[in-house]
Design a protein around this motif. Structure first.
Motif, PDB file in Angstrom:
ATOM      1  N   PRO A 157      25.629  29.495  97.894  1.00 62.14           N
ATOM      2  CA  PRO A 157      26.925  28.955  97.379  1.00 62.14           C
ATOM      3  C   PRO A 157      26.995  27.774  96.918  1.00 62.14           C
ATOM      4  O   PRO A 157      25.718  27.077  96.698  1.00 62.14           O
ATOM      5  CB  PRO A 157      27.507  28.633  98.957  1.00 62.14           C
ATOM      6  N   THR A 159      27.319  24.082  96.817  1.00 62.49           N
ATOM      7  CA  THR A 159      27.399  22.922  97.981  1.00 62.49           C
ATOM      8  C   THR A 159      26.918  21.527  97.240  1.00 62.49           C
ATOM      9  O   THR A 159      27.286  20.633  97.928  1.00 62.49           O
ATOM     10  CB  THR A 159      26.284  23.186  98.987  1.00 62.49           C
ATOM     11  N   ASP A 412      27.307  26.914 105.059  1.00 61.63           N
ATOM     12  CA  ASP A 412      28.249  27.521 105.672  1.00 61.63           C
ATOM     13  C   ASP A 412      29.721  27.202 105.331  1.00 61.63           C
ATOM     14  O   ASP A 412      30.081  26.051 104.471  1.00 61.63           O
ATOM     15  CB  ASP A 412      28.238  26.789 107.167  1.00 61.63           C
ATOM     16  N   LEU A 413      30.423  28.191 105.262  1.00 56.99           N
ATOM     17  CA  LEU A 413      31.820  28.131 104.876  1.00 56.99           C
ATOM     18  C   LEU A 413      32.462  27.286 105.814  1.00 56.99           C
ATOM     19  O   LEU A 413      32.552  27.190 106.993  1.00 56.99           O
ATOM     20  CB  LEU A 413      32.377  29.664 104.866  1.00 56.99           C
ATOM     21  N   ARG A 425      36.751  29.021  97.625  1.00 62.06           N
ATOM     22  CA  ARG A 425      35.806  28.498  98.916  1.00 62.06           C
ATOM     23  C   ARG A 425      35.149  27.244  98.758  1.00 62.06           C
ATOM     24  O   ARG A 425      34.607  26.648  97.784  1.00 62.06           O
ATOM     25  CB  ARG A 425      35.029  29.548  99.309  1.00 62.06           C
ATOM     26  N   HIS A 427      32.180  24.981 100.918  1.00 61.91           N
ATOM     27  CA  HIS A 427      30.955  25.032 101.925  1.00 61.91           C
ATOM     28  C   HIS A 427      30.410  23.760 102.065  1.00 61.91           C
ATOM     29  O   HIS A 427      30.523  22.701 101.288  1.00 61.91           O
ATOM     30  CB  HIS A 427      29.983  25.875 101.305  1.00 61.91           C
TER      31      HIS A 427
END
Length: 445
Positions: A157, A159, A412-413, A425, A427
């Motif tokens: 993801p 980040t 982590d989400l 989303r 993270h």
């Protein structure tokens, strides 16, 4: 990776456009286009992030471009960068190898990295007023976004963000930081300011936001769309320009605007054939007639690039800020542009003679001494605490999926897309414990 899986991976990773307003990439890449352009032109003077990515992450850029090209069905894939980036060009050619991708080399003018200007440069097509490159069959993706998209295909993801830190700092350079990192920590990682009373430009010198209070700066954090942090002295041209009271702009326009047309004649939007004439907005504004007739509504076509007020106007007026204030009023009152949406090609033939050279622009706005500062790789910052905004993109803010006291790990989400909304989303970029949840998610190691 097939199209459906790639778009799902981009959505899951929270990828947004990193070079502009942060449009969610899983929506953008779901479109159909005939050309995809990887934008490595670094629109703003002093910023070096795109060049850094081209030098050190060319393979990921090429992979990301190929994935987006496949997702959109585009027959043509192009990496655009400035001709002066000779080392990056050589590295890029090696990364492309035998792939059917092109390289487009642009001159050092402003705003070469604007997606509408870039579309005209690469394809010869002009985007219509208030349109998008997609309206002429083009998808433009910032090279940073493509690096993130390539990582998303591997399940990683978004980040972290690369950030240029320059100006009056001890160690100018490129820093990689988790989103939510306080900009004050980024400044400290670059050795701090070298002047006693600094003012901060968040972004680039032309379109960036000026913060001139220490308390306000302490609240600023890195987001997915952050590009740069520039330290300048109080009283610098950019500081004075940004802090001139709005109440002064109308009086100055009425007293000093000579209707010379320079703001219109050098406007990048007019030079791709759009019917935008800033001098007409200035005339209407000076006489309190911006809400009457068509002239005031032209302000809605302004892209806020700043050429008019930082380079063109011989009287030192603020056409961009005037356009911004009119746009804000019109949007609040739901007044829309209802003028022509066609391209006037007779305007375009002046383009080659009216491009704004970056060195001349830098001299005009007082940043020439920063142009040749070193831009070293400052590595990755590991902050003890991040304040992660849930709104880092166009669309609805993310909905928090964590609570105070939750233990989270890097990747982590912490925020998801609200049902049925346009969004992205979010993270966390560090391991830690969630301290608080509101408009931001605060995580401490």
């Amino acid at each position: 990776m097939d199209r459906t899986a790639f778009l799902a991976a981009v959505e899951a990773a929270g990828i947004v456009g990193e070079g502009g307003a942060g449009f969610p990439s899983h929506v953008k890449y779901a479109a159909t286009a005939d050309t995809v352009i990887a934008n490595g032109c670094e629109c703003e003077p002093l910023l070096h992030t795109d060049q850094h990515l081209l030098l050190h992450h060319a393979d990921e850029i090429v992979r990301g471009l190929s994935l987006v090209q496949a997702a959109t069905g585009a027959a043509r894939g192009v990496v655009a960068l400035k001709r002066k980036y000779t080392e990056a060009t050589d590295i890029l050619r090696r990364a492309i190898g035998a792939r059917p991708l092109e390289i487009a080399l642009l001159d050092n003018f402003y705003p070469a990295g604007d997606e509408q200007i870039l579309t005209r440069e690469v394809t010869g097509r002009s985007v219509p007023p208030l349109g998008l490159p997609l309206h002429v069959g083009v998808v433009v993706a910032n090279v940073g976004t493509l690096v993130s998209a390539a990582a998303a295909a591997d399940g990683v993801p978004l980040t972290h963000k690369y950030l240029t830190i320059t100006g009056d700092v001890a160690r100018p350079g490129i820093l990689r930081v988790p989103t939510g990192t306080p900009l004050s920590a980024c400044l400290a990682a670059a050795g701090g300011a070298t002047i006693a009373d600094p003012v901060f430009v968040l972004g680039g010198p032309m379109m960036g936001r000026v913060v001139d209070e220490a308390a306000a700066f302490a609240r600023e954090v890195v987001t997915k769309t952050s590009g740069g942090l520039i330290v300048i002295p109080r009283g610098h041209h950019l500081h004075v320009n940004a802090t001139t009271p709005a109440s002064h702009t109308r009086a100055r326009a009425a007293a000093a605007c000579i209707q010379c047309r320079m703001c219109s004649d050098l406007c990048p939007r007019q030079l791709v054939g759009q019917p935008f004439e800033t001098h007409r907005v200035m005339r209407a504004f000076a006489h309190h007639r911006e809400t009457e007739g068509a002239d005031g509504k032209l302000a809605l076509l302004c892209c806020d690039c700043g050429v008019c007020e930082h380079f063109a106007c011989p009287m030192g007026l603020l056409p961009r800020r005037i356009n911004q204030s009119i746009k804000t009023r019109f949007r609040a009152e739901k007044i829309a542009y209802d003028g022509p949406r066609t391209i006037e090609e007779n305007r375009v033939h002046w383009r080659e003679f009216r491009k704004v050279p970056v060195p001349r622009l830098a001299s005009k706005i007082g940043i020439s001494r920063y142009l040749d500062l070193p831009c070293d790789d400052l590595g990755e910052l590991q902050p003890e605490r991040v304040v992660i905004p849930l709104a880092q993109h166009i669309g609805a803010p993310a909905r928090a999926v964590v609570r105070p006291g939750d233990v989270v790990r890097r990747g982590d989400l912490v925020g998801t897309i609200p049902d049925g909304a346009l969004g992205a989303r979010i993270h966390t970029g560090i391991d830690g414990t969630v301290e608080s949840v509101g408009a931001t998610v605060v995580v401490a190691r």
